[in-house]
Design an enzyme around this catalytic site. Sequence first.
Site, PDB file in Angstrom:
ATOM      1  N   GLY A   1      51.203  11.131  26.872  1.00 38.40           N
ATOM      2  CA  GLY A   1      49.744  11.007  26.858  1.00 38.40           C
ATOM      3  C   GLY A   1      49.059  12.095  27.660  1.00 38.40           C
ATOM      4  O   GLY A   1      48.096  12.723  27.188  1.00 38.40           O
TER       5      GLY A   1
ATOM      6  N   LYS B   1      57.199  13.179  38.506  1.00 35.39           N
ATOM      7  CA  LYS B   1      58.476  12.898  39.172  1.00 35.39           C
ATOM      8  C   LYS B   1      59.695  13.171  38.307  1.00 35.39           C
ATOM      9  O   LYS B   1      59.665  12.973  37.099  1.00 35.39           O
ATOM     10  CB  LYS B   1      58.516  11.421  39.562  1.00 35.39           C
ATOM     11  CG  LYS B   1      57.554  11.096  40.679  1.00 35.39           C
ATOM     12  CD  LYS B   1      57.624   9.622  40.970  1.00 35.39           C
ATOM     13  CE  LYS B   1      56.743   9.239  42.137  1.00 35.39           C
ATOM     14  NZ  LYS B   1      56.673   7.794  42.284  1.00 35.39           N
TER      15      LYS B   1
ATOM     16  N   ARG C   1      44.932   8.075  17.564  1.00 39.55           N
ATOM     17  CA  ARG C   1      45.855   7.035  17.087  1.00 39.55           C
ATOM     18  C   ARG C   1      45.274   6.285  15.888  1.00 39.55           C
ATOM     19  O   ARG C   1      46.021   5.844  15.017  1.00 39.55           O
ATOM     20  CB  ARG C   1      46.169   6.051  18.215  1.00 39.55           C
ATOM     21  CG  ARG C   1      47.175   6.612  19.188  1.00 39.55           C
ATOM     22  CD  ARG C   1      47.480   5.636  20.283  1.00 39.55           C
ATOM     23  NE  ARG C   1      48.688   6.031  21.003  1.00 39.55           N
ATOM     24  CZ  ARG C   1      49.134   5.432  22.090  1.00 39.55           C
ATOM     25  NH1 ARG C   1      48.480   4.402  22.598  1.00 39.55           N
ATOM     26  NH2 ARG C   1      50.231   5.843  22.685  1.00 39.55           N
TER      27      ARG C   1
ATOM     28  N   GLY D   1      55.648   6.900  26.035  1.00 38.27           N
ATOM     29  CA  GLY D   1      56.927   6.292  26.419  1.00 38.27           C
ATOM     30  C   GLY D   1      57.941   6.367  25.296  1.00 38.27           C
ATOM     31  O   GLY D   1      59.116   6.663  25.513  1.00 38.27           O
TER      32      GLY D   1
END
Length: 398
Positions: free
Chosen positions: A356, A203, A36, A379
């Site tokens: 990630g 999930k 990053r 996200g």
Amino acid sequence: MPKTIKDIDIEGKRVFIRCDFNVPKDDEGNITDDRRIREALPTIRYCLDRDCKIILASHYERPTPGIYEEKYSLKPIKLRLRKLLKLDDEIQIADDVIGPDAKEKAANLKAGEILLLENLRYEAGETTNDEAFAKELAKFADIYINDAFGACHRKHASIYALAQQFAPENRAVGFLMNKEIIFFHKVIENPTRPFVAVVGGSKVSGKLQALINLVEKVDKIIIGGGMAFTFLKANGFEIGNSLVEDDLIKDAKRIMKRAEERDVKVYLPVDLVVADKFSSEATIKYLPIQEIPEDWMGLDIGPATSKLFGEALNDAQTIIWNGPMGVYEIDKFSKGSIEMSHNIAQSHAVTIVGGGDTADVTARAGDIEEMSFVSTGGGASLELIEGKKLPGIAVLLK
Ligand code: AMP
């Protein structure tokens, strides 16, 4: 598309760059992955070359506002940044965010110098999108650049309220943001086909909206990881103790039905690495999905599945991957994810990795350089795949 830094006049001006320096560290506080920071360099260099006075700002993890705990300080970022930029001069760091030290250092900043503000989240106003806080930040600069893709899905002050303090001709996205938006937007809206989505992770619930959006756009969906069990159960298989979300079985069925209507091929595991417990000490067996013992759980895809998924990827021209195929953090259950990474890396498709964990798998597999694009935002990239508008982008379009 928002304006990019190249579309506006920044020569010699005071430029505020919102970066995402929220990098992972180990227990000793060493930065373990500086991607990053490296990805922020093109925008910073562009400003250095134009004699700007540069103010950099980022959040780092979640400190309690008002408490300046050392472990949340951006000082290690400053050191790494200087090294990566190969600067002779020091990068300055303020002791605070909008306090007296930041104000004094910003006022004395000369052309071509860099000042890094302390962790934005030391201030309570950051996460509450506080306008008064944003106004204080805005005083530091003439130009606002957002290059913090990983934080763009959050309506926080440095992302949202601050952008509103600048006129449209004085605000834009940086090179990293631009690259992220272009990749996701172009690929999802106008992919070269066949377009394959590889989805995994724990999930269904975390990626339900992404799956619903993707099924309308892709030609094939490959499902692995813990989320595959909800689909397998929906198809009538006994899945033992594997991770499952019973309340989402109907959604899984709906996604598969929609896929059938659109002639989208869905690929699920055909064999698994099953374990007697969730542990590196577990006893494991390689079994077809028809044979999962009652008290055992599937923690990785098996070799036949890796082969099947590999073949399904053979003719792909565009691949988007989000979510590991198994519990890759434990060696015993990492093969399926590593193999998936190799399969994607070796394909001739445009390959986009988001999330990630998925980027981490790609790095462990040594494939990062082989991918067309590895997103810096977990996200945020997921929200783009879901078809949502990110606040950090929307505000710049106002
Ligand atoms: P996510 O954040 O939803 O992308 O999920 C990533 C996590 O999913 C990783 O920490 C994996 O260990 C976990 N995971 C992948 N496969 C499984 C599985 N079969 N059972 C339980 N957890 C899994």
